[in-house]
Scaffold this active site. Structure first.
Site, PDB file in Angstrom:
ATOM      1  N   SER A 256       0.782  -1.290  -0.117  1.00  0.00           N
ATOM      2  CA  SER A 256       0.498  -0.224   0.448  1.00  0.00           C
ATOM      3  C   SER A 256       0.930   1.130   0.001  1.00  0.00           C
ATOM      4  O   SER A 256       0.665   2.548  -0.711  1.00  0.00           O
ATOM      5  CB  SER A 256      -0.823   0.103   1.083  1.00  0.00           C
ATOM      6  OG  SER A 256      -1.966  -1.407   0.832  1.00  0.00           O
TER       7      SER A 256
ATOM      8  N   LYS B 284      -8.634  -5.197  11.232  1.00  0.00           N
ATOM      9  CA  LYS B 284     -10.003  -5.056  10.684  1.00  0.00           C
ATOM     10  C   LYS B 284     -11.225  -5.105  11.100  1.00  0.00           C
ATOM     11  O   LYS B 284     -12.132  -4.945  11.154  1.00  0.00           O
ATOM     12  CB  LYS B 284     -10.010  -6.338   9.735  1.00  0.00           C
ATOM     13  CG  LYS B 284      -9.618  -5.943   8.394  1.00  0.00           C
ATOM     14  CD  LYS B 284      -8.730  -6.791   7.502  1.00  0.00           C
ATOM     15  CE  LYS B 284      -8.460  -6.660   5.959  1.00  0.00           C
ATOM     16  NZ  LYS B 284      -7.936  -6.686   5.174  1.00  0.00           N
TER      17      LYS B 284
ATOM     18  N   ASP C  50     -12.059  -4.855   0.605  1.00  0.00           N
ATOM     19  CA  ASP C  50     -11.531  -6.438   0.262  1.00  0.00           C
ATOM     20  C   ASP C  50     -12.805  -6.584  -0.170  1.00  0.00           C
ATOM     21  O   ASP C  50     -13.012  -8.057  -0.991  1.00  0.00           O
ATOM     22  CB  ASP C  50     -11.260  -7.178   2.551  1.00  0.00           C
ATOM     23  CG  ASP C  50     -10.333  -6.558   2.378  1.00  0.00           C
ATOM     24  OD1 ASP C  50      -9.233  -6.304   1.145  1.00  0.00           O
ATOM     25  OD2 ASP C  50     -10.360  -6.900   3.576  1.00  0.00           O
TER      26      ASP C  50
ATOM     27  N   GLY D  37     -10.076 -20.057   7.601  1.00  0.00           N
ATOM     28  CA  GLY D  37      -9.154 -19.174   8.058  1.00  0.00           C
ATOM     29  C   GLY D  37     -10.778 -18.215   8.065  1.00  0.00           C
ATOM     30  O   GLY D  37     -11.734 -18.679   7.752  1.00  0.00           O
TER      31      GLY D  37
ATOM     32  N   GLY E 130     -10.734 -14.808  10.268  1.00  0.00           N
ATOM     33  CA  GLY E 130     -10.092 -13.591  10.989  1.00  0.00           C
ATOM     34  C   GLY E 130     -10.739 -12.009   9.965  1.00  0.00           C
ATOM     35  O   GLY E 130     -12.165 -12.990   9.353  1.00  0.00           O
ATOM     36  N   GLY E 131     -10.740 -11.271   9.845  1.00  0.00           N
ATOM     37  CA  GLY E 131     -11.131 -10.341   9.059  1.00  0.00           C
ATOM     38  C   GLY E 131     -11.572 -10.552   7.992  1.00  0.00           C
ATOM     39  O   GLY E 131     -12.085 -10.509   7.347  1.00  0.00           O
TER      40      GLY E 131
ATOM     41  N   ASN F 246     -11.580 -23.440  10.270  1.00  0.00           N
ATOM     42  CA  ASN F 246     -10.692 -22.327  11.393  1.00  0.00           C
ATOM     43  C   ASN F 246      -9.685 -22.613  12.291  1.00  0.00           C
ATOM     44  O   ASN F 246     -10.365 -24.091  13.503  1.00  0.00           O
ATOM     45  CB  ASN F 246     -11.026 -20.946  11.329  1.00  0.00           C
ATOM     46  CG  ASN F 246      -9.968 -19.669  12.156  1.00  0.00           C
ATOM     47  OD1 ASN F 246      -9.227 -19.233  12.050  1.00  0.00           O
ATOM     48  ND2 ASN F 246     -10.092 -19.480  13.512  1.00  0.00           N
ATOM     49  N   ARG F 247      -8.675 -22.945  12.821  1.00  0.00           N
ATOM     50  CA  ARG F 247      -7.415 -22.921  13.515  1.00  0.00           C
ATOM     51  C   ARG F 247      -8.717 -22.854  15.525  1.00  0.00           C
ATOM     52  O   ARG F 247      -8.600 -23.773  15.979  1.00  0.00           O
ATOM     53  CB  ARG F 247      -6.653 -22.841  14.362  1.00  0.00           C
ATOM     54  CG  ARG F 247      -5.233 -22.684  15.574  1.00  0.00           C
ATOM     55  CD  ARG F 247      -4.133 -21.627  15.843  1.00  0.00           C
ATOM     56  NE  ARG F 247      -4.425 -20.742  15.912  1.00  0.00           N
ATOM     57  CZ  ARG F 247      -3.130 -19.140  15.928  1.00  0.00           C
ATOM     58  NH1 ARG F 247      -2.681 -19.789  16.332  1.00  0.00           N
ATOM     59  NH2 ARG F 247      -3.979 -18.226  16.059  1.00  0.00           N
TER      60      ARG F 247
ATOM     61  N   TYR G 207      -0.096 -12.082  -0.473  1.00  0.00           N
ATOM     62  CA  TYR G 207       0.782 -11.786  -1.811  1.00  0.00           C
ATOM     63  C   TYR G 207       2.579 -11.781  -1.475  1.00  0.00           C
ATOM     64  O   TYR G 207       3.117 -11.018  -2.251  1.00  0.00           O
ATOM     65  CB  TYR G 207      -0.396 -11.059  -2.210  1.00  0.00           C
ATOM     66  CG  TYR G 207       0.152  -9.348  -1.599  1.00  0.00           C
ATOM     67  CD1 TYR G 207      -1.105  -9.158  -0.774  1.00  0.00           C
ATOM     68  CD2 TYR G 207       1.193  -8.494  -2.048  1.00  0.00           C
ATOM     69  CE1 TYR G 207      -1.167  -7.561  -0.168  1.00  0.00           C
ATOM     70  CE2 TYR G 207       1.179  -7.625  -0.650  1.00  0.00           C
ATOM     71  CZ  TYR G 207      -0.027  -7.308  -0.174  1.00  0.00           C
ATOM     72  OH  TYR G 207      -0.382  -5.427   0.735  1.00  0.00           O
TER      73      TYR G 207
HETATM   74  P1  NAP Z   1      -7.272 -11.277  11.476  1.00  0.00           P
HETATM   75  O1  NAP Z   1      -7.989 -10.811  11.069  1.00  0.00           O
HETATM   76  O2  NAP Z   1      -5.882 -11.357  12.144  1.00  0.00           O
HETATM   77  O3  NAP Z   1      -7.211 -13.401  11.378  1.00  0.00           O
HETATM   78  C1  NAP Z   1      -6.215 -14.043  10.980  1.00  0.00           C
HETATM   79  C2  NAP Z   1      -6.782 -15.598  10.764  1.00  0.00           C
HETATM   80  O4  NAP Z   1      -4.980 -16.542  10.945  1.00  0.00           O
HETATM   81  C3  NAP Z   1      -7.650 -16.201  12.086  1.00  0.00           C
HETATM   82  O5  NAP Z   1      -8.149 -17.050  11.273  1.00  0.00           O
HETATM   83  C4  NAP Z   1      -6.019 -17.234  12.525  1.00  0.00           C
HETATM   84  O6  NAP Z   1      -6.854 -18.240  13.560  1.00  0.00           O
HETATM   85  C5  NAP Z   1      -5.219 -17.503  11.977  1.00  0.00           C
HETATM   86  N1  NAP Z   1      -3.864 -17.707  11.687  1.00  0.00           N
HETATM   87  C6  NAP Z   1      -3.462 -17.090  12.589  1.00  0.00           C
HETATM   88  N2  NAP Z   1      -2.470 -17.319  12.978  1.00  0.00           N
HETATM   89  C7  NAP Z   1      -2.418 -19.557  12.870  1.00  0.00           C
HETATM   90  C8  NAP Z   1      -1.280 -20.549  12.648  1.00  0.00           C
HETATM   91  N3  NAP Z   1      -0.266 -19.921  13.371  1.00  0.00           N
HETATM   92  N4  NAP Z   1      -2.291 -21.413  12.188  1.00  0.00           N
HETATM   93  C9  NAP Z   1      -3.465 -21.493  11.921  1.00  0.00           C
HETATM   94  N5  NAP Z   1      -4.454 -20.625  11.804  1.00  0.00           N
HETATM   95  C10 NAP Z   1      -3.753 -19.303  11.982  1.00  0.00           C
HETATM   96  O7  NAP Z   1      -5.669 -11.229   9.606  1.00  0.00           O
HETATM   97  P2  NAP Z   1      -6.064 -11.097   8.207  1.00  0.00           P
HETATM   98  O8  NAP Z   1      -6.941  -9.207   8.018  1.00  0.00           O
HETATM   99  O9  NAP Z   1      -7.924 -11.437   8.105  1.00  0.00           O
HETATM  100  O10 NAP Z   1      -5.777 -11.200   7.679  1.00  0.00           O
HETATM  101  C11 NAP Z   1      -5.485 -12.815   7.246  1.00  0.00           C
HETATM  102  C12 NAP Z   1      -4.938 -12.781   5.700  1.00  0.00           C
HETATM  103  O11 NAP Z   1      -5.209 -11.835   4.649  1.00  0.00           O
HETATM  104  C13 NAP Z   1      -2.766 -11.841   6.141  1.00  0.00           C
HETATM  105  O12 NAP Z   1      -2.319 -12.389   5.501  1.00  0.00           O
HETATM  106  C14 NAP Z   1      -3.796 -10.387   5.007  1.00  0.00           C
HETATM  107  O13 NAP Z   1      -2.290  -9.660   5.052  1.00  0.00           O
HETATM  108  C15 NAP Z   1      -3.829 -11.212   4.304  1.00  0.00           C
HETATM  109  N6  NAP Z   1      -5.449 -10.487   3.127  1.00  0.00           N
HETATM  110  C16 NAP Z   1      -5.278 -10.290   2.340  1.00  0.00           C
HETATM  111  C17 NAP Z   1      -5.934  -8.834   1.071  1.00  0.00           C
HETATM  112  C18 NAP Z   1      -5.929  -8.480   0.118  1.00  0.00           C
HETATM  113  O14 NAP Z   1      -5.697  -7.652  -0.865  1.00  0.00           O
HETATM  114  N7  NAP Z   1      -4.939  -9.838  -0.699  1.00  0.00           N
HETATM  115  C19 NAP Z   1      -7.236  -8.205   1.926  1.00  0.00           C
HETATM  116  C20 NAP Z   1      -6.963  -8.821   3.285  1.00  0.00           C
HETATM  117  C21 NAP Z   1      -6.494  -9.532   4.087  1.00  0.00           C
HETATM  118  P3  NAP Z   1      -7.550 -17.650  14.890  1.00  0.00           P
HETATM  119  O15 NAP Z   1      -9.083 -17.361  14.536  1.00  0.00           O
HETATM  120  O16 NAP Z   1      -7.239 -19.538  15.463  1.00  0.00           O
HETATM  121  O17 NAP Z   1      -6.991 -17.387  15.690  1.00  0.00           O
END
Ligand code: NAP
Length: 513
Positions: free
Chosen positions: A250, A297, A333, A359, A361-362, A382-383, A450
């Protein structure tokens, strides 16, 4: 305009000049870190300003203040005196500035400096945190009134940076440099002008010499990407907040666009440990808009006055705007994801398709709401099983943990598999969260990550013959929508043509010392 200072931390004068000559077009001032020089080179410092042909700060930093000088105060004062001796009437031959620590009381040194127009930077460093009463500290450091006061503290949280910013507004007439060292303080360096700082310190991060202090930015990046010298008190501030926020395209995306459009705007990274404190700081800094990323998020929604339907259905917000004194949230998103996925699978919707979402998360929330909107049926793994249930229940989807049972269920939801966890992303565990799943080769597989361009998950899918897509296309699509929200303008086509397809480029990381 705040100035850019290039810190020179090589072991020899010759090497420092080599580095300075390579990057001089970006710097207004150089700082000769005499403490980093080899012992025999320290005798040669007096001629450095003449050779450098740029205003130079003379600094001999003690180890207790984060430097390398261990020779004792007597030796240090002698060296400082050597640098200031034989001053010439032509001030370009002399050091323009000398850094004298707050606790170093040597009147003859200060007198020598003042006689020949060398400005004193009275400095104070705290390497293990911030100081409680910064305004009182500034006041106590104002001795003769003609010095620049430098306070460099180590911010351990967003609240720490907020305190420093609030202090920066006091004593507006005092020339000062206020720096928050470390990751949390990175934007105190980019937004030095907003922090009321006289200059910002940088390093040449592409050279092998170590940066002078934790959190320093690359001199070229600060000058060219952040267009530092165009930042004034009026410049509109945008940015991205998340943690640890080490990998994101970004800042490159938005700053390049602002540069192309010659907009009086800058986009900074705001690593934050608390969304409430981040919004408080953004309000004080008059930030106009924020991209929100992992892990904020969901929590940021609490701080919003209004938010869009997309935020409501996804339960996650990735775009925050300041509108008439209120924080308003959106989610780009959702559309970024569905546009990217539908183009990838060449379909208009997901009717009759079974999808696994890994997953909860957000990002997964945005993905699940879009899969539902487009008519797909999904399994959420999800974990933390409860979170999988929370997301899946909203849409009558199935859910499971990332365990034997969940992996078995995946086979029934395998037309499209979407990985949304942070596992595999730079800065996180380099693993595949569903390592035990056997790809048949027929699945269409998407990873939202990415950086790196190919995660262990995508690698495994590609090796089995699956068609794969990383999150680069999605991030660009959602960023284009965000740009429109921030500025009211579309991203110009000629900019989009410059982007490569995989996202494999050097701008995906935030580089700092
Ligand atoms: P978030 O809200 O923090 O959620 C993280 C997720 O990852 C949760 O489901 C979490 O599980 C899981 N997780 C974390 N560590 C783990 C592990 N060691 N083993 C298994 N599961 C694990 O993050 P987010 O905002 O959803 O983003 C997640 C990913 O998507 C990031 O890498 C982000 O860069 C990517 N993303 C990309 C775009 C794009 O435009 N390309 C847009 C948004 C996000 P728990 O619930 O068990 O903690």
């Amino acid at each position: 305009m705040a100035k850019i200072c290039l810190c020179l931390t090589a072991k020899t004068i010759e090497r420092n000049l080599e580095i300075l000559n390579k990057y001089r077009k970006y710097a207004d001032i150089a700082e000769l870190r005499v403490d980093c020089l080899d012992a025999d080179e320290r005798f040669l410092i007096r001629r450095f300003p003449e050779l450098a042909k740029i205003p130079v700060i003379l600094t001999i930093r003690r180890d207790v203040d984060g430097g390398h000088f261990t020779g004792g105060e007597g030796a240090r004062v002698n060296l400082l005196a050597r640098g200031l001796a034989f001053a010439e009437a032509d001030s370009r031959m002399n050091f323009a500035y000398v850094d004298i620590e707050d606790d170093l009381e040597v009147p003859s040194l200060e007198e020598a400096a003042r006689t020949f127009g060398t400005k004193i930077i009275r400095s104070f460093h705290k390497l293990d945190g911030i100081i409680d009463d910064i305004p009182a500290k500034i006041k106590s450091m104002q001795r003769s009134g003609d010095e620049i006061i430098k306070i460099a503290v180590s911010a351990k949280s967003t609240a720490d940076v907020l305190k420093v910013f609030q202090a920066s507004k006091l004593y507006p007439k005092q020339e000062k440099i206020l720096i928050c060292m470390g990751l949390y303080g990175i934007y105190s360096r980019i937004l030095a002008k907003k922090f009321g700082s006289y200059l910002t310190y940088t390093s040449a991060l592409s050279e092998i010499e170590t940066p002078a202090a934790s959190g320093q930015l690359d001199v070229q990046e600060l000058a060219e990407l952040y267009r530092f010298k165009k930042i004034t008190k009026k410049t509109k501030v945008f940015g991205i907040t998340g943690f640890p926020l080490k990998a994101t395209i970004s800042p490159w995306f938005f700053n390049t666009l602002f540069g192309l459009e010659n907009a009086d705007a800058v986009y900074a990274p705001f690593p934050a440990d608390s969304t409430a404190n981040m919004l408080a700081l953004a309000e004080e800094l008059d930030v106009q808009g924020l991209s929100v990323t992992v892990p904020h998020k969901e929590t940021i929604i609490k701080g919003l006055s209004e938010y869009s339907l997309a935020v409501r259905s996804a339960g996650a917000c990735n775009t925050v705007l300041r509108r008439e004194g209120l924080w308003v949230g959106g989610n780009t998103d959702c559309a970024g994801f569905s546009d990217s996925l539908l183009t990838f699978i060449n379909k208009k919707n997901l009717k009759h398709l079974k999808v696994t979402i890994i997953g909860a998360g957000g990002a997964a929330r945005a993905v699940a709401s879009e899969v539902f909107r487009l008519g797909g049926k999904a399994l959420v793994l999800n974990r933390t099983i409860q979170k999988a249930k929370d997301v899946a229940s909203l849409y009558n989807f199935h859910w499971a943990g990332i365990d034997e049972h969940g992996i078995k269920l995946m086979a029934k939801y395998s037309e499209i598999i979407i990985q949304t966890t942070s596992v595999g992303m730079d800065g996180y565990e380099a693993a595949n969260p569903v390592e035990r799943y056997n790809f048949s080769g027929k699945e269409a597989v998407m990873d939202l990550i990415y950086t790196p361009a190919e995660t262990p998950f995508l690698k495994q899918a590609a090796a089995a013959g699956c068609r794969t897509l990383n999150g680069y296309d999605m991030v660009i699509r959602q960023a284009c929508l965000q740009y429109f929200h921030f500025t009211g303008r579309e991203v110009p086509k000629q900019f989009l043509e410059r982007l490569n397809e995989t996202g494999e480029n050097s701008w995906n990381k935030i580089r700092m010392g």
